[in-house]
Design an enzyme around this catalytic site. Structure first.
Site, mmCIF file in Angstrom:
data_model
loop_
_atom_site.group_PDB
_atom_site.id
_atom_site.type_symbol
_atom_site.label_atom_id
_atom_site.label_comp_id
_atom_site.label_asym_id
_atom_site.label_seq_id
_atom_site.Cartn_x
_atom_site.Cartn_y
_atom_site.Cartn_z
ATOM 1 N N LYS A 95 0.865 -1.170 0.000
ATOM 2 C CA LYS A 95 0.000 0.000 0.000
ATOM 3 C C LYS A 95 0.906 1.226 0.000
ATOM 4 C CE LYS A 95 -4.530 0.931 0.578
ATOM 5 N NZ LYS A 95 -5.704 0.243 0.076
ATOM 6 N N GLY A 195 -25.232 2.773 2.654
ATOM 7 C CA GLY A 195 -24.321 3.301 1.646
ATOM 8 C C GLY A 195 -24.645 2.736 0.282
ATOM 9 N N VAL A 196 -25.151 3.598 -0.600
ATOM 10 C CA VAL A 196 -25.523 3.129 -1.938
ATOM 11 C C VAL A 196 -24.684 3.858 -2.989
ATOM 12 C CG1 VAL A 196 -27.792 2.219 -1.403
ATOM 13 C CG2 VAL A 196 -27.553 4.664 -1.850
ATOM 14 N N GLY A 197 -23.370 3.777 -2.803
ATOM 15 C CA GLY A 197 -22.429 4.338 -3.771
ATOM 16 C C GLY A 197 -22.137 3.321 -4.846
ATOM 17 N N VAL A 199 -20.528 0.381 -4.970
ATOM 18 C CA VAL A 199 -20.805 -1.033 -4.699
ATOM 19 C C VAL A 199 -22.262 -1.236 -4.289
ATOM 20 C CG1 VAL A 199 -20.160 -3.068 -3.361
ATOM 21 C CG2 VAL A 199 -18.400 -1.409 -4.000
HETATM 22 P P1 NAD Z 1 -18.603 5.022 -2.534
HETATM 23 O O1 NAD Z 1 -17.898 6.198 -1.950
HETATM 24 O O2 NAD Z 1 -18.940 5.019 -3.968
HETATM 25 O O3 NAD Z 1 -19.947 4.730 -1.725
HETATM 26 C C1 NAD Z 1 -20.058 4.882 -0.355
HETATM 27 C C2 NAD Z 1 -21.413 5.476 -0.077
HETATM 28 O O4 NAD Z 1 -21.616 5.532 1.331
HETATM 29 C C3 NAD Z 1 -21.549 6.906 -0.598
HETATM 30 O O5 NAD Z 1 -22.719 7.007 -1.386
HETATM 31 C C4 NAD Z 1 -21.651 7.732 0.680
HETATM 32 O O6 NAD Z 1 -22.464 8.881 0.527
HETATM 33 C C5 NAD Z 1 -22.258 6.757 1.641
HETATM 34 N N1 NAD Z 1 -22.041 7.082 3.037
HETATM 35 C C6 NAD Z 1 -20.946 7.611 3.618
HETATM 36 N N2 NAD Z 1 -21.146 7.771 4.943
HETATM 37 C C7 NAD Z 1 -22.389 7.316 5.198
HETATM 38 C C8 NAD Z 1 -23.165 7.204 6.379
HETATM 39 N N3 NAD Z 1 -22.712 7.610 7.557
HETATM 40 N N4 NAD Z 1 -24.397 6.687 6.270
HETATM 41 C C9 NAD Z 1 -24.884 6.281 5.075
HETATM 42 N N5 NAD Z 1 -24.203 6.362 3.935
HETATM 43 C C10 NAD Z 1 -22.966 6.873 3.992
HETATM 44 O O7 NAD Z 1 -17.676 3.766 -2.151
HETATM 45 P P2 NAD Z 1 -17.755 2.305 -2.778
HETATM 46 O O8 NAD Z 1 -16.725 2.194 -3.839
HETATM 47 O O9 NAD Z 1 -19.158 1.940 -3.057
HETATM 48 O O10 NAD Z 1 -17.224 1.458 -1.560
HETATM 49 C C11 NAD Z 1 -18.046 1.215 -0.421
HETATM 50 C C12 NAD Z 1 -17.230 0.528 0.656
HETATM 51 O O11 NAD Z 1 -16.716 -0.707 0.136
HETATM 52 C C13 NAD Z 1 -16.011 1.322 1.110
HETATM 53 O O12 NAD Z 1 -15.792 1.072 2.470
HETATM 54 C C14 NAD Z 1 -14.873 0.725 0.294
HETATM 55 O O13 NAD Z 1 -13.630 0.858 0.955
HETATM 56 C C15 NAD Z 1 -15.299 -0.726 0.216
HETATM 57 N N6 NAD Z 1 -14.780 -1.448 -0.946
HETATM 58 C C16 NAD Z 1 -15.056 -1.019 -2.204
HETATM 59 C C17 NAD Z 1 -14.572 -1.732 -3.307
HETATM 60 C C18 NAD Z 1 -14.893 -1.305 -4.718
HETATM 61 O O14 NAD Z 1 -14.690 -2.102 -5.640
HETATM 62 N N7 NAD Z 1 -15.397 -0.109 -4.945
HETATM 63 C C19 NAD Z 1 -13.796 -2.884 -3.107
HETATM 64 C C20 NAD Z 1 -13.540 -3.309 -1.807
HETATM 65 C C21 NAD Z 1 -14.036 -2.577 -0.726
#
Ligand code: NAD
Length: 369
Positions: A95, A195-197, A199
């Site tokens: 990392k 969290g509906v980002g 993933v």
């Molecule tokens: P993202 O930033 O696209 O989505 C995260 C969502 O969570 C956002 O919409 C944000 O507004 C919301 N959020 C933040 N704080 C919040 C709260 N207190 N209450 C409700 N919602 C809240 O991130 P992502 O890429 O979807 O990843 C989500 C998680 O999965 C992260 O922890 C990331 O480290 C982990 N992850 C992601 C991947 C990937 O392929 N993207 C892979 C492994 C792990």
């Protein structure tokens, strides 16, 4: 202090000095990068390369102290070793952190200088995006080194890993359902997605398609409303998610949401989601969920789809193969649950032990040539 490393050897550990900190979890190498001309201050940590080159993202963050940055990069790189091992990948853990403000201190020269430092490691560390880093930044890094993964398709990469991650989480969740209820159907199961980002939105698609009752939350209301309109799911305010009537809690936002406070509120049978470091304190809350009869699908196991996708990008991208390997998270999750029961240990510990034992076994393979 004497500890045992992942190869079963005794190692001297201690926290005094940088090498003392490296010895605590037996890190192989650290590269400190400093460049006055560009203002670059970065640390690359390579934890373990027994299984293959180390791979893990670069994080840009305004750390209060250099010691804080070092602690973070040591912790995160070790986590990558475990994640790749358990996913069955031929990758080690690494990392990088860039110390700085990602809103004001980014520029081409800084990232190209950083790319030159990455290149100097000759492929022992492969970088990717993490918090504070965007596609544009990685384009600059790529100008100076080929040791970059997770690039967009127009740069020859595999694009957004989130659909693969979401599929892996869905597989882990179904394995947990099988373990808990005797079959892996999620029809009629109540799933709360925090969290509906990237993933979370793909995970919802799988859940709705199968017939689960999904409740969602996010701090961005427009995102929530769009998904309510598209899928007919229920929405609640962010703080209310821990109290909804649910069978499964799926944290897909932040880490540390399984803690002393939320454990008194979560009335679920299963925890399975994408967020990293879901347990606020691994030992304490890993044991606490077990004591409460909640089945915890270890986070770094079920969210390994992202690193699986990167791995296939490194060895020659094949989307179907990446999806098949993400599907296999189902079987690995069941294996972890069995080990947890057979050896009376929390599931997080069963996952750690299995990751360590693969590294130990593969170290023997390497020693033969
Ligand atoms: P993202 O930033 O696209 O989505 C995260 C969502 O969570 C956002 O919409 C944000 O507004 C919301 N959020 C933040 N704080 C919040 C709260 N207190 N209450 C409700 N919602 C809240 O991130 P992502 O890429 O979807 O990843 C989500 C998680 O999965 C992260 O922890 C990331 O480290 C982990 N992850 C992601 C991947 C990937 O392929 N993207 C892979 C492994 C792990």
């Amino acid at each position: 202090m004497i500890n045992v490393n992942q190869n079963g050897a005794s190692v001297q550990t201690g926290t005094s000095g940088v090498i003392g900190q490296m010895a605590t979890y037996d890190h192989e190498q650290i590269l400190f990068c400093q460049d006055q001309a560009t203002g670059l201050k970065a640390i690359v940590a390579i934890h373990n390369t027994t299984l293959g080159p180390s791979l893990g993202g670069t994080r840009m963050w305004q750390y209060a102290t250099e010691a804080e940055a070092l602690t973070d990069v040591l912790r995160l790189s070790r986590g990558m070793t475990y994640k790749s091992s358990l996913a069955g990948l031929n990758l080690g853990g690494g990392k990088a952190v860039i110390i700085g403000d990602s809103r004001t201190q980014k520029n081409e020269a800084l990232f190209r200088r950083f790319g030159k430092f990455i290149n100097s490691l000759g492929g022992k560390y492969i970088t990717a995006e993490d918090v504070g880093i965007g596609t544009r930044d990685m384009e600059w890094v790529r100008m100076e080194t080929k040791h970059v993964a997770g690039l967009p398709e127009y740069l020859g990469g595999s694009g957004d890993p989130s659909p693969v991650t979401a599929y892996g989480v869905y597989m882990g969740m179904k394995a947990a359902a099988n373990q808990r209820w005797g079959n892996d159907s999620l029809v009629g199961k109540k799933v709360a997605v925090q969290g509906v980002g990237n993933v979370g939105q793909y995970l919802i698609e799988h859940l709705v398609k199968e017939g689960a009752h999904v409740t969602i939350t996010d701090i961005f209301q427009d995102r929530v409303q769009a998904l309510v309109a598209k899928h007919g799911v229920t929405a609640v305010a962010p703080e209310a998610i821990y109290d909804v009537d649910m069978d499964i809690y799926a944290p897909c936002a932040l880490g540390a949401t399984v803690n002393d406070d939320t454990l008194n509120r979560l009335k679920c049978s299963i925890i399975a989601g994408a967020a990293n470091n879901q347990l606020a304190n691994e030992q304490v809350h890993g044991q606490a969920v077990m004591d409460r009869g909640i089945l915890y699908a270890p986070d770094y196991l079920v969210n390994a789809g992202g690193i699986i996708n990167c791995y296939w990008e490194v060895i020659g991208y094949n989307r179907d193969a990446a999806m098949r390997q993400a599907q296999d998270i189902y079987n690995t999750t069941l294996t972890i649950f069995k080990k947890s029961i057979d050896e009376s240990m929390p599931t997080y510990l069963a996952a750690n032990r299995m990751a360590e034992s693969r590294i130990e076994a593969m170290a023997k393979v390497k020693s033969t040539f």
